[in-house]
Design a protein around this motif. Structure first.
Motif, PDB file in Angstrom:
ATOM      1  N   TYR A  81      67.147 -33.277  26.270  1.00  0.00           N
ATOM      2  CA  TYR A  81      67.321 -33.448  27.858  1.00  0.00           C
ATOM      3  C   TYR A  81      67.836 -34.827  27.862  1.00  0.00           C
ATOM      4  O   TYR A  81      66.856 -35.626  28.037  1.00  0.00           O
ATOM      5  N   HIS A  82      69.054 -35.053  28.495  1.00  0.00           N
ATOM      6  CA  HIS A  82      69.425 -36.249  28.687  1.00  0.00           C
ATOM      7  C   HIS A  82      70.144 -36.467  30.008  1.00  0.00           C
ATOM      8  O   HIS A  82      70.637 -37.549  30.259  1.00  0.00           O
ATOM      9  N   ILE A  95      56.932 -27.874  28.792  1.00  0.00           N
ATOM     10  CA  ILE A  95      57.975 -28.375  28.137  1.00  0.00           C
ATOM     11  C   ILE A  95      57.146 -29.676  27.250  1.00  0.00           C
ATOM     12  O   ILE A  95      56.411 -30.330  27.842  1.00  0.00           O
ATOM     13  N   TYR A 113      62.508 -32.522  23.207  1.00  0.00           N
ATOM     14  CA  TYR A 113      61.533 -31.696  23.613  1.00  0.00           C
ATOM     15  C   TYR A 113      61.644 -30.099  23.077  1.00  0.00           C
ATOM     16  O   TYR A 113      62.622 -29.980  22.466  1.00  0.00           O
ATOM     17  N   SER A 143      62.408 -22.257  23.129  1.00  0.00           N
ATOM     18  CA  SER A 143      63.570 -22.887  23.310  1.00  0.00           C
ATOM     19  C   SER A 143      64.514 -22.521  21.920  1.00  0.00           C
ATOM     20  O   SER A 143      63.784 -22.357  21.086  1.00  0.00           O
ATOM     21  N   ARG A 158      64.635 -35.686  38.596  1.00  0.00           N
ATOM     22  CA  ARG A 158      65.310 -34.551  37.383  1.00  0.00           C
ATOM     23  C   ARG A 158      64.892 -33.411  37.298  1.00  0.00           C
ATOM     24  O   ARG A 158      63.816 -32.874  37.787  1.00  0.00           O
ATOM     25  N   LEU A 174      64.968 -29.516  35.306  1.00  0.00           N
ATOM     26  CA  LEU A 174      64.994 -28.626  34.084  1.00  0.00           C
ATOM     27  C   LEU A 174      65.176 -27.199  34.444  1.00  0.00           C
ATOM     28  O   LEU A 174      63.710 -26.954  34.829  1.00  0.00           O
ATOM     29  N   PRO A 207      64.110 -38.153  30.276  1.00  0.00           N
ATOM     30  CA  PRO A 207      64.925 -38.103  29.045  1.00  0.00           C
ATOM     31  C   PRO A 207      64.241 -37.876  27.723  1.00  0.00           C
ATOM     32  O   PRO A 207      63.290 -38.713  27.545  1.00  0.00           O
ATOM     33  N   ALA A 225      69.717 -29.774  34.050  1.00  0.00           N
ATOM     34  CA  ALA A 225      70.074 -29.131  32.912  1.00  0.00           C
ATOM     35  C   ALA A 225      69.401 -27.774  32.780  1.00  0.00           C
ATOM     36  O   ALA A 225      68.606 -27.428  33.575  1.00  0.00           O
TER      37      ALA A 225
END
Length: 156
Positions: free
Chosen positions: A132-133, A48, A84, A113, A28, A30, A81, A137
């Motif tokens: 965040y899924h 995060i 956050y 963010s 994953r 980010l 996921p 992303a």
């Protein structure tokens, strides 16, 4: 009886193993685009954080990248996921902390963010939270500087 128990046990073990793999979240990515970087000096650090770690120094996922004038891209890997908030700072002198002036005002750029507002203190969780899924992303926000130049020099 034992024959019926074995498939149920195997299913439970399989679900537990799947949850463990998901919690580790390998693969994953980010991507955080941090804008308004005023100088190409030092590093941009991003944390995060789940809600209970927000605004603290021990968020479980973080990343760093050399500061680039304007926008710096920081990659944080293996975040599972969830919900956050990202907190970032421009570590201009590479001492791995936010330097502060009188009354705790940051000397270096800081940002959150959702471009969560900073007024008389840090933003609230509800203003900085994002979901965040998906496996890859990107989020974008800007740094704010309270002392010295407020951002990169204007283009001529």
């Amino acid at each position: 009886m034992a024959r019926r128990l074995l498939p149920a046990l195997a299913l439970a073990i399989g679900c537990t193993a799947s949850a463990a793999v998901l919690a580790q979240a390998p693969g994953r990515t980010l991507t955080i685009n941090v804008g308004n970087v005023r100088v190409a000096k030092g590093n941009i650090h991003v944390d995060i954080c789940p809600q209970e770690k927000f605004l603290k120094d021990d968020c479980p996922w973080s990343g760093d990248a050399p500061a680039r004038l304007g926008t710096t891209q920081v990659i944080v890997r293996d975040v599972p996921p969830g919900l956050y908030a990202a907190q970032a700072f421009h570590d201009e002198n590479s001492n791995t902390k936010v330097d502060r002036a009188l009354f705790g005002i940051p000397k270096e750029g800081v940002g959150f963010s959702n471009d969560a507002r900073i007024s008389f203190g840090p933003p609230s969780w509800k203003n900085a939270v994002f979901g965040y899924h998906v496996p890859q992303a990107t989020i974008t926000f800007k740094l704010r500087y309270f002392l010295g130049p407020s951002g990169p020099p204007a283009a001529k």
